[in-house]
Design an enzyme around this catalytic site. Structure first.
Site, PDB file in Angstrom:
ATOM      1  N   HIS A 122       0.843  -1.187   0.000  1.00  0.00           N
ATOM      2  CA  HIS A 122       0.000   0.000   0.000  1.00  0.00           C
ATOM      3  C   HIS A 122       0.879   1.239   0.000  1.00  0.00           C
ATOM      4  O   HIS A 122       1.815   1.346   0.796  1.00  0.00           O
ATOM      5  CB  HIS A 122      -0.906   0.012   1.240  1.00  0.00           C
ATOM      6  CG  HIS A 122      -1.619   1.313   1.444  1.00  0.00           C
ATOM      7  ND1 HIS A 122      -1.423   2.110   2.552  1.00  0.00           N
ATOM      8  CD2 HIS A 122      -2.528   1.961   0.667  1.00  0.00           C
ATOM      9  CE1 HIS A 122      -2.178   3.188   2.455  1.00  0.00           C
ATOM     10  NE2 HIS A 122      -2.854   3.127   1.329  1.00  0.00           N
ATOM     11  N   SER A 123       0.608   2.177  -0.905  1.00  0.00           N
ATOM     12  CA  SER A 123       1.294   3.469  -0.915  1.00  0.00           C
ATOM     13  C   SER A 123       2.819   3.276  -0.999  1.00  0.00           C
ATOM     14  O   SER A 123       3.306   2.667  -1.944  1.00  0.00           O
ATOM     15  CB  SER A 123       0.877   4.270   0.324  1.00  0.00           C
ATOM     16  OG  SER A 123       1.215   5.624   0.202  1.00  0.00           O
ATOM     17  N   LEU A 124       3.575   3.752  -0.015  1.00  0.00           N
ATOM     18  CA  LEU A 124       5.031   3.546  -0.030  1.00  0.00           C
ATOM     19  C   LEU A 124       5.370   2.062  -0.122  1.00  0.00           C
ATOM     20  O   LEU A 124       6.319   1.678  -0.820  1.00  0.00           O
ATOM     21  CB  LEU A 124       5.655   4.147   1.233  1.00  0.00           C
ATOM     22  CG  LEU A 124       7.143   3.859   1.467  1.00  0.00           C
ATOM     23  CD1 LEU A 124       7.997   4.383   0.330  1.00  0.00           C
ATOM     24  CD2 LEU A 124       7.592   4.437   2.808  1.00  0.00           C
ATOM     25  N   SER A 148      -1.110   2.992  -5.350  1.00  0.00           N
ATOM     26  CA  SER A 148       0.335   3.165  -5.501  1.00  0.00           C
ATOM     27  C   SER A 148       0.727   2.729  -6.903  1.00  0.00           C
ATOM     28  O   SER A 148       0.308   1.649  -7.349  1.00  0.00           O
ATOM     29  CB  SER A 148       1.066   2.303  -4.460  1.00  0.00           C
ATOM     30  OG  SER A 148       2.455   2.325  -4.652  1.00  0.00           O
TER      31      SER A 148
END
Length: 306
Positions: A122-124, A148
């Site tokens: 998720h995301s980073l 992402s």
């Protein structure tokens, strides 16, 4: 505290999962493990990597769904959750997160490289997983990125100004950590962060990032995570990393997420050879907050019905 938040607080100490620790050469990573519900499971494990300033509890609602099919591990990245912090004098470079994931898989999960894994980020965490999968496609069976799609980038002309900001912050250091009278107070503040959370989601996520203090509670998260990154990729470098991402990949795009209206995303999507895109309702934390059924259904179908 209302009933919904109380239920979320119980999620912060969820039944059915256990603490996990993975010693590496220079750091120890921690996380959570959700054992497979079926003893006859033969599917490789799923490794899940959270976003910036989050922790493994971001997967508290998604991981139990996936554990119907296989064992699921949620990793606290360095400086987050219960994982160790980087030593004094070091920072949190994107490539160091990828190196941690590489060593973690090599030492604790790869079985000599014979069993590729599924990665969910998720995301980073999605950025880290994508870079690892691009560099070591033979180690990854399938890749899922939640809100992402490649690293943050800066134009080449901003390289030196970015470096200056980072070095100045490293020299000045971090302000003393705020002390909160309760975890609930810290969770309330987290509700209004860069990616807002509902009270229920904040109550799920925040406790793992807190530790006791003589006067209350402080963030367990390393303050250096908020320092500027010294060097960032250019858009050309991001495109180069995505174009060699050959493993089957799922992009879960949140309709109200951070990428919903970001320029240049379509150009990035065109570069990934084997890409599936699923649009789901919700914000940046669509896998944790609100109706998570569409996210879970999309990921289960992609990982286990193929």
């Amino acid at each position: 505290m209302n009933d919904a938040v109380l239920a979320a607080s119980r999620l912060a100490n969820p039944a059915g999962c256990r603490e996990a620790h993975w010693p590496l050469q220079n750091i120890e990573l921690a996380g959570l493990a959700w054992p497979a519900k079926s003893p006859a499971n033969t599917h490789p494990p799923v490794l899940m990597v959270h976003g910036w300033l989050d922790n493994a509890m971001t997967f508290a609602r998604l991981a139990p769904e996936l554990s119907e099919f296989t064992t699921v591990y949620g990793i606290d990245m360095a400086g987050h959750g219960h994982s160790s912090h980087r030593p004094p004098g070091y920072g949190y470079w994107l490539t160091d997160y990828v190196a941690d994931l590489c060593e973690l898989i090599d030492v604790h999960f790869s079985k000599g490289g014979e069993q590729p894994l599924d990665l969910v980020g998720h995301s980073l965490g999605g950025i880290v997983c994508a870079l690892y999968a691009a560099a070591f496609p033979e180690r990854v069976k399938r890749l899922v990125m939640i809100d992402s799609i490649g690293a943050l980038s800066r134009p080449a002309k901003e390289t030196i100004p970015q470096l200056r900001r980072a070095l100045q912050k490293k020299r000045s250091g971090s302000a003393p950590s705020a002390v909160y009278p309760s975890i609930e107070t810290a969770a309330k503040i987290r509700e209004g962060g860069l990616s807002p959370l509902s009270p229920e989601a904040a109550a799920t996520l925040v406790p793992r990032n807190m530790r006791e203090h003589p006067d209350g509670f402080v963030w367990r998260t390393d303050a250096r995570l908020r320092h500027p990154t010294a060097l960032m990729m250019t858009e050309e470098q991001v495109h180069a990393s995505l174009s060699v991402l050959t493993v089957p990949t799922l992009f879960v795009r949140a309709e109200g997420g951070l990428l919903a209206d970001r320029k240049g995303i379509d150009d990035r999507l065109k570069l990934i050879p084997d890409l599936t895109i699923v649009d789901v309702p919700g914000g940046h934390h669509c896998h944790l907050d609100g109706d998570t059924v569409p996210v879970a259904s999309a990921i289960k179908g992609f990982l286990f019905d193929a």
